[in-house]
Design an enzyme around this catalytic site. Structure first.
Site, PDB file in Angstrom:
ATOM      1  N   ALA A  99       0.826  -1.215   0.000  1.00 18.89           N
ATOM      2  CA  ALA A  99       0.000   0.000   0.000  1.00 18.89           C
ATOM      3  C   ALA A  99       0.852   1.253   0.000  1.00 18.89           C
ATOM      4  O   ALA A  99       0.492   2.274   0.566  1.00 18.89           O
ATOM      5  CB  ALA A  99      -0.922  -0.005   1.216  1.00 18.89           C
TER       6      ALA A  99
ATOM      7  N   GLY B 286       2.111   2.850  -2.821  1.00 21.22           N
ATOM      8  CA  GLY B 286       2.037   3.662  -4.041  1.00 21.22           C
ATOM      9  C   GLY B 286       1.157   4.893  -3.851  1.00 21.22           C
ATOM     10  O   GLY B 286       0.325   4.960  -2.953  1.00 21.22           O
TER      11      GLY B 286
ATOM     12  N   ARG C  72      -2.707   7.209 -11.343  1.00 17.60           N
ATOM     13  CA  ARG C  72      -3.877   7.255 -12.223  1.00 17.60           C
ATOM     14  C   ARG C  72      -5.132   7.785 -11.527  1.00 17.60           C
ATOM     15  O   ARG C  72      -6.123   8.079 -12.165  1.00 17.60           O
ATOM     16  CB  ARG C  72      -4.126   5.851 -12.806  1.00 17.60           C
ATOM     17  CG  ARG C  72      -3.078   5.436 -13.822  1.00 17.60           C
ATOM     18  CD  ARG C  72      -3.064   3.932 -14.057  1.00 17.60           C
ATOM     19  NE  ARG C  72      -2.391   3.208 -12.978  1.00 17.60           N
ATOM     20  CZ  ARG C  72      -2.236   1.881 -12.955  1.00 17.60           C
ATOM     21  NH1 ARG C  72      -2.733   1.140 -13.924  1.00 17.60           N
ATOM     22  NH2 ARG C  72      -1.606   1.298 -11.952  1.00 17.60           N
TER      23      ARG C  72
ATOM     24  N   LYS D  13      -3.746   6.595  -2.901  1.00 16.17           N
ATOM     25  CA  LYS D  13      -4.905   5.838  -3.403  1.00 16.17           C
ATOM     26  C   LYS D  13      -5.622   5.044  -2.311  1.00 16.17           C
ATOM     27  O   LYS D  13      -6.850   5.071  -2.237  1.00 16.17           O
ATOM     28  CB  LYS D  13      -4.451   4.895  -4.522  1.00 16.17           C
ATOM     29  CG  LYS D  13      -5.571   4.035  -5.053  1.00 16.17           C
ATOM     30  CD  LYS D  13      -5.216   3.383  -6.361  1.00 16.17           C
ATOM     31  CE  LYS D  13      -4.093   2.388  -6.239  1.00 16.17           C
ATOM     32  NZ  LYS D  13      -3.787   1.771  -7.545  1.00 16.17           N
TER      33      LYS D  13
ATOM     34  N   ASP E 255      -5.188  -1.990  -3.150  1.00 13.98           N
ATOM     35  CA  ASP E 255      -6.221  -1.346  -3.973  1.00 13.98           C
ATOM     36  C   ASP E 255      -7.274  -2.342  -4.442  1.00 13.98           C
ATOM     37  O   ASP E 255      -7.926  -2.139  -5.451  1.00 13.98           O
ATOM     38  CB  ASP E 255      -5.582  -0.610  -5.165  1.00 13.98           C
ATOM     39  CG  ASP E 255      -4.846  -1.540  -6.131  1.00 13.98           C
ATOM     40  OD1 ASP E 255      -4.749  -2.740  -5.842  1.00 13.98           O
ATOM     41  OD2 ASP E 255      -4.362  -1.043  -7.173  1.00 13.98           O
TER      42      ASP E 255
ATOM     43  N   GLY F 288      -2.211  -7.427 -15.472  1.00 14.56           N
ATOM     44  CA  GLY F 288      -1.214  -8.381 -15.931  1.00 14.56           C
ATOM     45  C   GLY F 288      -1.931  -9.607 -16.496  1.00 14.56           C
ATOM     46  O   GLY F 288      -2.915 -10.069 -15.934  1.00 14.56           O
TER      47      GLY F 288
ATOM     48  N   GLU G 192       2.878  -7.873 -17.965  1.00 15.15           N
ATOM     49  CA  GLU G 192       2.191  -6.614 -17.696  1.00 15.15           C
ATOM     50  C   GLU G 192       1.761  -5.940 -18.992  1.00 15.15           C
ATOM     51  O   GLU G 192       2.329  -6.177 -20.058  1.00 15.15           O
ATOM     52  CB  GLU G 192       3.110  -5.686 -16.888  1.00 15.15           C
ATOM     53  CG  GLU G 192       3.395  -6.195 -15.492  1.00 15.15           C
ATOM     54  CD  GLU G 192       2.121  -6.465 -14.689  1.00 15.15           C
ATOM     55  OE1 GLU G 192       1.279  -5.556 -14.581  1.00 15.15           O
ATOM     56  OE2 GLU G 192       1.962  -7.587 -14.180  1.00 15.15           O
TER      57      GLU G 192
ATOM     58  N   LYS H  34     -29.196  19.415  19.977  1.00 17.67           N
ATOM     59  CA  LYS H  34     -27.748  19.281  20.082  1.00 17.67           C
ATOM     60  C   LYS H  34     -27.387  19.020  21.531  1.00 17.67           C
ATOM     61  O   LYS H  34     -27.785  19.792  22.396  1.00 17.67           O
ATOM     62  CB  LYS H  34     -27.053  20.550  19.586  1.00 17.67           C
ATOM     63  CG  LYS H  34     -25.542  20.419  19.513  1.00 17.67           C
ATOM     64  CD  LYS H  34     -24.806  21.647  19.983  1.00 17.67           C
ATOM     65  CE  LYS H  34     -24.805  21.761  21.475  1.00 17.67           C
ATOM     66  NZ  LYS H  34     -23.935  22.812  22.015  1.00 17.67           N
TER      67      LYS H  34
ATOM     68  N   TYR I   7     -35.116  24.960  18.672  1.00 12.11           N
ATOM     69  CA  TYR I   7     -33.705  24.634  18.863  1.00 12.11           C
ATOM     70  C   TYR I   7     -33.498  24.296  20.328  1.00 12.11           C
ATOM     71  O   TYR I   7     -33.716  25.138  21.201  1.00 12.11           O
ATOM     72  CB  TYR I   7     -32.777  25.793  18.461  1.00 12.11           C
ATOM     73  CG  TYR I   7     -31.357  25.492  18.888  1.00 12.11           C
ATOM     74  CD1 TYR I   7     -30.712  24.356  18.378  1.00 12.11           C
ATOM     75  CD2 TYR I   7     -30.687  26.263  19.813  1.00 12.11           C
ATOM     76  CE1 TYR I   7     -29.431  24.018  18.794  1.00 12.11           C
ATOM     77  CE2 TYR I   7     -29.403  25.937  20.235  1.00 12.11           C
ATOM     78  CZ  TYR I   7     -28.788  24.807  19.717  1.00 12.11           C
ATOM     79  OH  TYR I   7     -27.530  24.468  20.134  1.00 12.11           O
TER      80      TYR I   7
HETATM   81  C1  UD1 Z   1      -0.729  -4.944 -10.487  1.00 10.06           C
HETATM   82  C2  UD1 Z   1      -0.059  -6.193 -11.079  1.00 10.06           C
HETATM   83  C3  UD1 Z   1      -0.924  -6.724 -12.224  1.00 10.06           C
HETATM   84  C4  UD1 Z   1      -2.296  -7.052 -11.688  1.00 10.06           C
HETATM   85  C5  UD1 Z   1      -2.917  -5.855 -10.973  1.00 10.06           C
HETATM   86  C6  UD1 Z   1      -4.161  -6.300 -10.252  1.00 10.06           C
HETATM   87  C7  UD1 Z   1       2.367  -5.906 -10.845  1.00 10.06           C
HETATM   88  C8  UD1 Z   1       3.619  -5.534 -11.533  1.00 10.06           C
HETATM   89  N1  UD1 Z   1       1.271  -5.814 -11.591  1.00 10.06           N
HETATM   90  O1  UD1 Z   1      -0.770  -3.939 -11.454  1.00 10.06           O
HETATM   91  O2  UD1 Z   1      -0.335  -7.888 -12.759  1.00 10.06           O
HETATM   92  O3  UD1 Z   1      -3.139  -7.471 -12.754  1.00 10.06           O
HETATM   93  O4  UD1 Z   1      -2.023  -5.298 -10.005  1.00 10.06           O
HETATM   94  O5  UD1 Z   1      -4.849  -5.227  -9.691  1.00 10.06           O
HETATM   95  O6  UD1 Z   1       2.388  -6.293  -9.692  1.00 10.06           O
HETATM   96  N2  UD1 Z   1       2.671  -0.648  -4.514  1.00 10.06           N
HETATM   97  C9  UD1 Z   1       3.613  -0.463  -3.537  1.00 10.06           C
HETATM   98  N3  UD1 Z   1       4.859  -0.071  -3.876  1.00 10.06           N
HETATM   99  C10 UD1 Z   1       5.224   0.140  -5.158  1.00 10.06           C
HETATM  100  C11 UD1 Z   1       4.264  -0.054  -6.161  1.00 10.06           C
HETATM  101  C12 UD1 Z   1       2.991  -0.448  -5.815  1.00 10.06           C
HETATM  102  O7  UD1 Z   1       3.320  -0.654  -2.338  1.00 10.06           O
HETATM  103  O8  UD1 Z   1       6.386   0.497  -5.387  1.00 10.06           O
HETATM  104  C13 UD1 Z   1       1.306  -1.060  -4.136  1.00 10.06           C
HETATM  105  C14 UD1 Z   1       0.275  -0.015  -4.516  1.00 10.06           C
HETATM  106  O9  UD1 Z   1       0.071   0.885  -3.452  1.00 10.06           O
HETATM  107  C15 UD1 Z   1      -0.952  -0.852  -4.829  1.00 10.06           C
HETATM  108  C16 UD1 Z   1      -0.406  -2.198  -5.231  1.00 10.06           C
HETATM  109  O10 UD1 Z   1       0.951  -2.224  -4.835  1.00 10.06           O
HETATM  110  O11 UD1 Z   1      -1.785  -1.002  -3.689  1.00 10.06           O
HETATM  111  C17 UD1 Z   1      -0.521  -2.454  -6.724  1.00 10.06           C
HETATM  112  O12 UD1 Z   1       0.156  -1.447  -7.439  1.00 10.06           O
HETATM  113  P1  UD1 Z   1      -0.424  -0.876  -8.796  1.00 10.06           P
HETATM  114  O13 UD1 Z   1       0.518   0.165  -9.276  1.00 10.06           O
HETATM  115  O14 UD1 Z   1      -1.840  -0.496  -8.643  1.00 10.06           O
HETATM  116  O15 UD1 Z   1      -0.319  -2.155  -9.746  1.00 10.06           O
HETATM  117  P2  UD1 Z   1      -1.097  -2.401 -11.135  1.00 10.06           P
HETATM  118  O16 UD1 Z   1      -0.467  -1.585 -12.183  1.00 10.06           O
HETATM  119  O17 UD1 Z   1      -2.542  -2.232 -10.910  1.00 10.06           O
HETATM  120 CA    CA Z   2      -3.764  -1.675  -9.186  1.00  8.95          CA
END
Ligand code: UD1
Ligand code: CA
Length: 471
Positions: free
Chosen positions: A11, A13, A17, A24, A106, A143, A158, A355, A370
């Site tokens: 978690a 990232g 997007r 997120k 996510d 992926g 990917e 209140k 009130y």
């Molecule tokens: C990823 C998968 C993809 C899969 C999809 C499913 C990889 C390379 N790709 O893609 O195959 O179909 O999820 O939803 O794994 N995060 C970190 N640190 C980082 C990067 C990401 O903690 O450096 C966390 C993010 O916060 C997120 C999760 O990993 O919660 C997934 O990252 P995200 O960038 O959403 O991956 P996708 O591109 O969706």
């Molecule tokens: Ca994702």
């Protein structure tokens, strides 16, 4: 002995997007942040497992969102991809034997039973890992899962790295895995950022394990809704809708009548008893608890409140952090906030605000009032237009109204004030002094009638007015 299980939730990232300043996993679906959902799923799936969350972007806020869940946190200072997010955990986790479940933060619709099944399948097989997959009509962004002849997972490619033929595959990686911890740590360093995004993809581990002679098995879900990942606001709204539908469906199956369920919003943690009826466009939010046999009117918004059995809430009533006891009626168009308490059988009508006020058993305030910082006894009648003047510009003061008091319409009650039980407050009074029990308090000028005043005025009026009247 059962295999020990560790659950790791990624978690860190930002979720580029999402086009948001907020990380997120702090966005909400079903009334809760994404990270709360995933942590709760992890804890419910494997109560004996230790759960860790990888945090990075807005780490403090993410930690705060799940602070009281008893999970550990691991920092990923720079976000080098999902593979990198697991690599930074080596020091804390590599010595742990057994199974390592990886979940992405996510993916909030995931059910505990599915995670349990994932763990069982991995524990009962020789595979180095089990990956949850599903098939999507439109797999764009996910992926893709490439199978070998035996049906195992050969590789995950990917979106940015796939060939057209690979991208035509509609079976996708959910991002939910269960690894043999030892094998994962033994091979993870071979994951390299050799892709257009220059990221360490955790998904590369599948091919790496395969080359080392270790199989990866798929656990294919026929219903994809549980593993939908959120990357954009559009997906956030879609998943939120699924959440609402799931919750309302659960409630209906437990005996709650929901009219026009597609318009009703119920947060995941809210509970509602049997035979309660929810009218269209009602919102039941936060940790609200509603008893049996209640009716929640159209457009009512109830947050973090407690309603006993047989309570009726009229349409367009707003209730926050309040308590309503058995058989009480509130609304339409009423507002209760900050610890308002409506006792058994009491009634609150339209355009009444409470209140930090307790309205005692069987008491009524039916229109336009009130009532703030007030302690109101049993069997009291509060007339229309009654106002507690609880604020003097600096501090708030209490009003106490004894049992069976009758407050006439348009009374102004200047706090601090004590109104003794059984007393009457004359309509239109401004009450500034304590009222003894059983007294009548009059706090207004006496009425004066001036005989023939109007007649004389008309007689003095200019002739034009008289002519106008005669023609
Ligand atoms: C990823 C998968 C993809 C899969 C999809 C499913 C990889 C390379 N790709 O893609 O195959 O179909 O999820 O939803 O794994 N995060 C970190 N640190 C980082 C990067 C990401 O903690 O450096 C966390 C993010 O916060 C997120 C999760 O990993 O919660 C997934 O990252 P995200 O960038 O959403 O991956 P996708 O591109 O969706
Ligand atoms: Ca994702």
């Amino acid at each position: 002995m059962q295999t020990p299980v560790t659950i790791l939730i990624l978690a860190a990232g930002l979720g580029t997007r999402m086009k948001s300043r907020r990380a997120k996993v702090l966005h909400r679906v079903g009334g809760r942040t994404l990270i709360e959902h995933v942590v709760e799923t992890a804890l419910a799936a494997a109560p004996a497992a230790d759960v860790f969350v990888v945090v990075g972007r807005q780490a403090e806020q993410v930690q705060a969102a799940v602070a009281d869940c008893g999970v550990g946190f691991i920092h990923q200072a720079e976000q080098g991809g999902t593979g990198h997010a697991v690599m930074v955990c080596r020091e804390r986790l590599a010595a742990r034997p057994g199974l390592l479940v990886v979940l992405y933060g996510d993916c909030p619709l995931l059910e505990p039973a599915t995670v349990r099944e994932l763990i069982e399948r991995e524990a009962g097989s020789p595979a180095a890992a089990t990956v949850i997959t599903t098939t999507l009509e439109d797999p764009t962004g996910y992926g893709r899962v490439l199978r070998d002849e035996a049906g195992g997972v050969r590789a995950i490619v990917e979106q940015q790295a796939g060939t057209p033929a690979e991208l035509a595959v509609r079976e996708i990686n959910s991002g939910i895995y269960c690894f043999r911890a030892e094998l994962l740590w033994a091979h993870l360093e071979q994951v390299q950022p050799d892709n257009p995004a220059r990221e360490y993809y955790l998904t590369d581990i599948v091919e790496i394990l395969g080359r080392a002679g270790h199989g990866v098995q798929p656990y294919h879900l026929s219903d994809p809704s549980e593993v939908l990942g959120i990357n954009t606001r559009l997906e956030l709204a879609q998943v939120d809708r699924l959440f609402r539908e799931r919750k309302v469906r659960e409630l209906m199956l437990e005996g709650v009548t929901v009219e026009k369920p597609e318009t009703v919003l119920v947060d995941a943690r809210a509970t509602i008893g049997m035979d309660t009826v929810i009218e269209p466009f009602a919102q039941i939010l936060g940790r609200t608890r509603i008893g049996e046999d209640c009716r929640i009117g159209a457009g009512a918004i109830i947050r973090d409140s407690e309603l006993a059995d047989g309570v009726e809430i009229g349409p367009y009533t707003i209730i926050q952090a309040s308590r309503i006891e058995r058989g009480a009626r509130v609304g339409p168009y009423a507002r209760l906030r900050l610890g308002a308490h409506v006792a058994e059988g009491a009634q609150v009508g339209n355009f009444v605000e409470l209140k930090k006020t307790r309205l005692g058993p069987g008491s009524k305030s039916m229109h336009l009032a009130y009532l703030g910082d007030a302690e109101i006894g049993a069997g009291v009648n509060i007339g229309a237009g009654t106002i507690t003047c609880n604020y003097d510009g600096q501090s708030k003061h209490p009003t106490r109204i004894g049992d069976r008091v009758f407050v006439g319409s348009n009374a102004t009650l200047v706090a601090p004030l004590d109104i003794g039980e059984g007393s009457y407050i004359a309509a239109g009074s401004t009450i500034t002094d304590p009222v003894p029990p059983d007294a009548l308090a009059l706090g207004r000028a006496r009425q004066v009638n001036k005989a023939d005043w109007a007649k004389k005025r008309r007689a003095k009026a200019p002739t034009s007015a008289k002519c106008a009247k005669e023609t």
